[in-house]
Design an enzyme around this catalytic site. Structure first.
Site, short mmCIF file in Angstrom:
data_model
loop_
_atom_site.label_atom_id
_atom_site.label_comp_id
_atom_site.label_asym_id
_atom_site.label_seq_id
_atom_site.Cartn_x
_atom_site.Cartn_y
_atom_site.Cartn_z
N ILE B 471 0.83 -1.21 0.00
CA ILE B 471 0.00 0.00 0.00
C ILE B 471 0.87 1.25 0.00
O ILE B 471 0.44 2.32 0.41
CB ILE B 471 -0.97 0.00 1.20
N GLY B 472 2.08 1.07 -0.47
CA GLY B 472 3.01 2.19 -0.49
C GLY B 472 4.14 1.96 0.48
O GLY B 472 5.04 2.76 0.64
N THR B 473 4.07 0.80 1.12
CA THR B 473 4.99 0.47 2.19
C THR B 473 6.33 -0.03 1.66
O THR B 473 7.30 -0.07 2.41
CB THR B 473 4.35 -0.63 3.04
N THR B 640 13.20 2.94 1.79
CA THR B 640 11.76 2.82 1.97
C THR B 640 11.40 2.86 3.46
O THR B 640 10.34 3.35 3.83
CB THR B 640 11.20 1.53 1.33
N LYS B 706 11.22 -5.86 12.39
CA LYS B 706 10.06 -5.31 13.07
C LYS B 706 9.35 -4.37 12.11
O LYS B 706 9.99 -3.74 11.27
CB LYS B 706 10.48 -4.53 14.30
N GLY B 707 8.07 -4.22 12.29
CA GLY B 707 7.33 -3.34 11.39
C GLY B 707 7.66 -1.88 11.66
O GLY B 707 8.01 -1.50 12.78
N GLY B 709 5.73 0.69 9.74
CA GLY B 709 4.73 1.52 9.05
C GLY B 709 4.02 2.48 9.97
O GLY B 709 3.48 3.49 9.53
N GLU B 710 3.96 2.17 11.24
CA GLU B 710 3.11 2.95 12.12
C GLU B 710 3.85 3.72 13.21
O GLU B 710 3.38 4.76 13.67
CB GLU B 710 2.06 2.02 12.75
#
Ligand SMILES: Cc1cc2nc3c(=O)[nH]c(=O)nc-3n(C[C@H](O)[C@H](O)[C@H](O)COP(=O)(O)OP(=O)(O)OC[C@H]3O[C@@H](n4cnc5c(N)ncnc54)[C@H](O)[C@@H]3O)c2cc1C
Ligand code: SF4
Ligand code: FES
Ligand code: FES
Lengths: 174, 743, 338
Positions: B471-473, B640, B706-707, B709-710
């Site tokens: 989604i753009g990640t 990214t 680890k993520g 995005g948030e």
């Protein structure tokens, strides 16, 4: 008076548009926006619809040399115009990316990519107009292109790079 | 062992970049099956009530109109609630579009006009007349909070507020330093730049090819199959590109239902695109009211934490987020009491928006920590170090990794924290007041189940496919990098295919779990393929590997080479050809490390530093600099990853200074439902953003990932608000901090 | 959008005739406001009269030393025109404070004058609105009214006129040149926009059958002591909460002539001659500026969400006068407020 159609009639109006160098003779109803014409009739879906009301800049295209929001333009009012969309950016229509496209890739100036065609068209027009004197100027004049992914700093980097490059190519300002 | 020219971590350009900058990437509304029809949604302006009737004559007779669907003529769909539950549905009764005459919220879809052109559908929709009998509605959380309740059923996968430990009330009462404050965060709407859209291609065999704006095609596929009683093999959902979502695309939105319904009824292809204004007729981040009490000793060490939150939800579902739990795990404290309640409103159900709960709760906690630092006269970083938690005290588990101290250090150095005046209003830059603030950020580092298939061909090219999304990640790119590293292939030789329900199963892209989950599946598949490749290579008659074991070779540049003699080797293509194979395939599933999770919890941590300028007289705030130092395991792609954090930080600027959906509670309607009057940040709002990564080895993730995005939005709001306090001495606890609040 | 006819005149007289022949017809220039409102079904013209082929796209100097800006000249062209930048820089600044680069490339001088309010309810056909449908009521009063008027409002409407350009034009005492069936006339900016009273459906004093052909700027352009200061909810691409245009003619430290207009506060650029007089002959001491601000804001009334605009306007006026006196006009690029 050149054209009249009956109110509530379904009469299409014949117009000519040159899109990315290609001439199109089209019959369009007056309630069709340039954006919908590009996306739905010409299948040029590179130009995006983010709001359809001039609030986001995703639909930015270059018409007769100037960037505008294609969603707020009724196609019939631009009879005879030359339109450049993101699909027509790459020079000589070949596969090579336009320097601005390449700079966007190199600087990661997008994430989801949905605002990107509009950003690019804006950036190209801005650079051509030479209004890229400082990061602040780029920021202000790119503010008509929302990016919800928040790629702004990278967008400014990309434009700065291209603008500096093209400035470098030119003769010193008189 | 494998080596690749674009190893993990490098700032490799997005492999989908060229498609996105040329306009070739197609989003959900940009597929045009033959004989496509266009649907346009009509919504209710009444917040609660009953549809008495419609006048559809004008719309029906409008040139080009094919059909107008309402609850009165819609085809039958599944009866059971369960069938409408998607992968992330909260407890309750999912909304059913055009279900019956009842109006549950302002903006509810009440009709779909289908026509042979977009313009005909749009323009006929304006002619639909509905007679609606209003009944009393409630949309004001300040009233509804009186009846707030603890959700009887928890949301799957979301921890409820932990039970109290110690005695927070007593400890607070006894604390020499007390901070008590109320915080409020306005409703925010996700507003990805691509509006929600669905194109349904109807095929003569009764099957459907669907392009839906969704963060996971399998969620839409399951929903459509369930609701419309279709077998999954008749429902293919393919969405290679998603124009942002930030959570709005976790659950299938109502345009999917409407497009499929119309397509099945008309036996034609249908596209339904929501208008920007209609983006205010589904999910949003709920208005949340919070109270935080911190009790501390004179040195600032915490003795009591109380954190209570009330968030809005709809009348039909109990949407739940993890708002308060952060206060029980971010710092060491023996007396903690946390609660999270819901208030029922006549609105659509809120849904997760980038760092749901975290972006709210950590704003309150980290603002309160700044108030404590000020009250105790302790430097804000020092205060956090004095209260540093070594384990998650909510769960009594160790952190799988937590390089937060290093984040504080590196972030402070980058912004030169020593410049900060401890007392507010002491620093000026020309006419403006200058301020610096900091906060801690945290987000879950979780993983899920996903399957990936990789296929190698005789040209040595690899194809990676999974139903997961980008989604753009940057999913496309990092999967190529992981595959490349595992198999020793340059990224240019790898194609990644995503977002198609025909591909191996992956869940929705949410919770910053994709990189860790799908990335690990790619690694597993790559390793399996290595084994396989070597087995085949070793069997090649008179080949270079007949007497060697896998340990004696390297996988590099698309070849297997003898370690001791790198000139000797075979390319993957040669191996396949020699073995008479036209392809080699591996398919692997990654699952969360259940055993390790008994002992460890995974979190991404960050330290955020903000520098602002405030024109005090006129209330204008400029965030001139943000530094975010994140400890997010191993970084797969520096470029990214930085963009992810930066993008979240930009959204945090919006959340903190600009974004607010304003409700007219008399009519129960959001009023500024467009991007001219709902202000998301523009380029001019954003100053310099610096992102630093502190790399970590992780006890939970096999690939140390680890993520990210948030986490960039968590705590960033507090850092900005704390900087505004440092500049002005004004503590704004009610987001967004607009001009009026600083006058 | 409703269904409508399309007319493309090539002469001004044809456009006027077409307007006179059909009161429900609407001129379309850049389309950035009309098309926006047509898509929201707020405007439902019977026909649109496309004036893009009329010869109204030039900027010419007038005999008296003023400037005549054709109705079709775009906001960008005006903003970047060398004459405007040199002699009427306040107008250039106001234009560049408005909308965005791409909107300004389409928006025209005539269209900008006639753009309609951004009131949320006016835009939302799901709600009543006296301006859109006379007699249905004004939900903004008592509703969400952050962007609404603090001056000159009525019990029937509290909308503001959203233009930036018009605020500068009001301070510059420009005149709007119009053509109607009965010939041409000039409307001073001060009389062009209307306060709502009990007929908020009428935005301006332009008759339905009149065409704007140009705007004329008088010679006095305040090229040294001027500013356009705009405060809004984000640093660009937002309408004004409050804006202030100031033009001063100074003799040493003394203000000889003062012009001040406010935007974002009323349904017209807000000028109070008495406030300007209060500054004239002074050296803009704090007390003089405060007095001018008080006079400009005399009678201001706040609603639930917009009451802050009174104090904001007061401070903005004082700051803007200071910017003009010091000849440090607000930059529209550098977001620090001078
Ligand atoms: C998202 C957004 C943000 C904006 N932000 C700002 C801002 O910050 N500041 C600001 O000032 N403006 C702003 N604008 C408004 C913009 O400036 C106006 O839309 C524009 O100036 C209108 O000009 P136009 O030529 O496009 O008008 P049109 O849309 O073509 O016409 C507008 C009206 O004028 C009438 N009309 C036009 N020309 C004539 C004529 N010659 N004679 C008689 N009638 C005529 C039309 O019939 C119509 O009623 C914004 C607009 C948008 C969409
Ligand atoms: S303020 Fe004016 S425009 Fe807004 S709702 Fe009231 S009458 Fe309509
Ligand atoms: S789609 Fe045209 S500005 Fe948003
Ligand atoms: S890249 Fe997603 S909106 Fe800009």
């Amino acid at each position: 008076m050149t054209t009249t159609t009956q109110a509530r009639g379904e009469t299409d109006i014949a117009i000519t548009l040159t899109v990315n160098g290609q001439k199109h003779k089209l019959d369009v109803a007056p309630w069709v926006s340039l954006l919908d014409l590009l996306r739905e009739r010409l299948d040029l879906t590179g130009t995006k619809k983010g709001c359809d009301h001039g609030q986001c800049g995703a639909c930015t295209v270059i018409v007769d040399g100037e960037r505008i929001n294609s969603c707020l333009v009724l196609a019939v009012t631009r009879d005879g115009a030359e339109v450049t969309t993101v699909e027509g950016l790459s020079e000589d229509g070949g596969d090579a990316l336009h320097p601005m496209q390449q700079a966007f890739v190199d600087h990661d100036a997008f994430q989801c990519g949905y605002c990107t065609p509009g950003q690019l068209m804006s950036a190209v027009a801005l650079t051509k107009a030479g209004r890229t004197g400082s990061r602040d100027e780029i920021r202000e004049l790119m503010s008509g292109n929302l990016c919800r992914c928040g790629a702004y700093p990278n967008i400014v980097d990309a434009i700065e790079e291209v603008a500096q490059g093209s400035r470098g190519d030119k003769e010193p300002a008189q | 062992m494998a080596t690749a020219p674009n190893p993990i971590g490098e700032p490799v350009n997005r492999i989908d970049g060229p498609l996105k900058v040329t306009g070739e990437a197609r989003y959900a509304a940009e597929f045009t099956p033959p004989n496509l029809t266009h649907g346009y949604v009509v919504t209710s302006a009444v917040a609660r009530g009953r549809i008495i009737g419609f006048d559809l004559a004008a719309a029906r007779s409008f040139p080009g109109v094919i059909e107008v669907f309402t609850h009165e003529n819609r085809p039958n769909t599944a009866w059971l609630d369960l069938k409408y539950k998607d992968q992330t549905a909260p407890p309750g009764h999912p909304f059913r579009p055009l279900h019956d005459e009842h109006i549950l919220y302002s903006g509810q879809p009440i009709a779909l006009v289908v026509a042979d052109s977009f313009e005909a559908a749009r323009d006929a929709a304006a002619l639909v007349r509905a007679q609606i009998e209003p009944s009393g509605h409630a949309t004001d959380i300040h009233h509804a909070k009186e009846r707030a309740y603890k959700p009887p059923v928890g949301r799957a996968g979301f921890a409820g507020a932990p039970s109290p430990r110690g005695n927070a009330d007593k400890a607070f009462a006894a604390a020499p330093i007390q901070v008590e404050a109320e915080y409020s965060v306005a409703i925010e709407h996700h507003n990805p730049m691509e509006p929600h859209a669905t194109t349904v291609q109807w095929n003569a065999d009764g099957s459907l090819d669907i392009h839906d704006k969704i963060q996971g095609v399998t969620n839409s596929q399951g929903y459509v199959a369930g609701v419309f009683g279709l077998s999954k093999d008749k429902v293919r959902v393919a969405t290679p590109f998603v124009g942002g979502a930030f959570g709005s695309g976790l659950r299938p939105q109502y345009q999917l239902f409407l497009a499929v319904m119309a397509s099945l009824a008309l036996e034609r292809s249908v596209r339904v695109v929501l208008t920007r204004d209609q983006m205010w007729t589904h999910v949003y981040r709920p208005h949340t009211l919070q109270t935080v009490k911190l009790g501390a000793r004179e040195d600032g060490t915490l003795t009591a934490i109380k954190h209570d939150a009330i968030a809005g939800t709809s009348t039909f579902e109990d949407h739940q987020e993890v708002v308060v739990n952060w206060s029980g795990m971010l710092y060491h404290c023996d007396n903690v009491s946390l609660s999270h309640k819901l208030a029922r409103l006549d609105t659509y159900t809120p849904s997760d928006m980038r760092a749901p709960g975290g972006a709210l709760g950590v704003f309150a906690l980290e603002s309160a920590m700044d108030e404590l630092a000020h009250a105790a006269n302790v430097d804000p970083i020092e205060l956090r170090l004095r209260n540093y938690s070594l384990e998650d005290e909510n769960e009594n588990k160790r952190f799988s990794s937590k390089a937060l101290r290093a984040c504080y250090e590196r972030g402070a150095a980058a912004i030169d924290w020593s410049r900060r005046e401890p007392q507010p209003r002491r620093s000026r830059d020309g006419r403006e007041l200058a301020g610096m603030g900091m906060a801690t950020g945290v987000w879950e580092a979780r993983s899920n189940v996903a399957t990936v298939r990789i296929v190698l061909d005789t040209d040595g090219k690899l194809k990676v496919s999974t139903a997961s999304a980008d989604i753009g990640t940057g999913t496309y790119t990092i999967l190529a990098q992981i595959a490349g590293e595992t198999l020793g292939l340059p990224v240019d030789d790898i194609t990644v295919k995503l977002g198609d329900s025909d591909f191996p199963f992956a869940p929705i892209e949410g919770g910053s779990m994709t990189a860790a989950t799908v990335g690990n599946a790619v690694r597993l598949a790559g390793e399996a393929m290595q084994d396989d490749l070597f087995k085949h290579a070793a069997k090649i008659k008179d080949g270079p590997f007949t007497k060697l074991s896998k340990d004696d070779v390297v996988f590099a540049d698309g070849r297997i080479e003898v370690k001791a003699d790198r000139g000797t080797g075979l390319s993957y293509g040669e191996i396949l050809k020699a073995r008479g194979l036209d392809r080699l395939e591996a398919k692997k599933t990654s699952t969360p490390p259940m055993l390790k999770k008994l002992k460890y919890v995974g979190y991404t941590h960050s330290a955020i530093f903000a520098e602002v300028r405030v024109d005090e007289e006129l209330g204008q705030v400029r965030v001139i600099r943000l530094v975010i130092a994140a400890a997010a395991g191993r970084i797969l792609n520096a470029q990214t990853a930085r963009s992810q954090i930066m993008g979240a930080a930009v959204m945090a600027v919006g959340k903190t200074l600009e974004e607010e959906t304003m409700t007219d509670n008399r009519i129960g309607r959001f009023m500024n439902h467009n991007l001219a009057e709902y202000h998301v940040p523009v380029n001019a709002d954003i100053g310099d953003i610096e992102v630093l990564f502190v790399e970590e080895d992780d006890a939970l993730s096999p690939i140390d990932v680890k993520g990210i995005g948030e986490v960039g939005i968590v705590g960033t709001g507090a850092a900005i608000a704390n900087a505004v306090f440092n500049a002005t001495g004004k503590r704004v606890r009610d987001l967004p901090i607009t001009i009026d609040k600083l006058l | 959008m409703n269904r409508f006819g399309y007319i493309r005149p090539t002469e001004v007289s044809q456009a006027v005739e077409a307007l006179a022949a059909d009161r429900e017809a609407k001129i379309i220039a850049g389309g950035t406001n009309l098309v926006d409102l047509m898509k929201y079904n707020v405007e439902r013209p019977s026909s649109i009269i496309d004036i893009s082929k009329l010869p109204l796209d030039t900027i010419e100097e007038t005999e008296g030393g003023g400037l005549r800006i054709g109705a079709l000249v775009t906001n960008s062209t005006v903003a970047y025109d060398e004459r405007v930048q040199a002699r009427w820089p306040m107008l250039s600044s106001a234009l560049l404070a408005g909308a965005t680069g791409q909107l300004r490339n389409a928006a025209t001088t005539g269209g900008n004058l006639l753009q309609r309010t951004r009131c949320y309810y006016f835009y939302d056909t799901g709600t009543p609105c006296n301006k859109r449908e006379p007699g249905t009521g004004c939900p903004a009063i008592g509703g969400v009214n952050r962007i609404h008027a603090i001056l000159g409002a009525s019990d029937d409407c509290v909308a503001t006129h959203p233009s930036d350009m018009c605020v500068a034009m009001a301070a510059l005492e420009a005149e709007v040149l119009v053509e109607g069936p009965g010939g041409s006339r000039r409307i001073p900016m001060a009389d062009f926009h209307r306060l709502p009273g009990d007929t908020p459906q009428h935005d301006t004093t332009l008759a339905a059958d009149e065409l704007i052909v140009a705007v004329e700027l008088p010679p006095a352009g305040f090229p040294e002591h001027y500013t356009y200061l705009k405060l809004r909810d984000r640093l660009s691409y937002a309408f004004a909460l409050v804006s202030v245009a100031v033009g001063l003619k100074m003799d040493g430290d003394t203000i000889q002539i003062a012009r001040i207009a406010l935007g974002g506060v009323a349904h017209k650029p807000w000028r109070v001659r008495g406030a300007e007089e209060a500054l004239e002959g002074t050296a803009a001491a704090p007390a003089d500026c405060a007095k001018a601000a008080n006079l400009l804001l005399d009678g201001a009334r706040g609603l639930k969400d917009n009451a802050f605009k009174i104090e904001l306007a007061r401070r903005a006026i004082v700051r803007a006068i200071g910017q003009a006196v010091a000849a440090t006009p607000q930059s529209q690029i550098d977001k620090r407020i001078a």
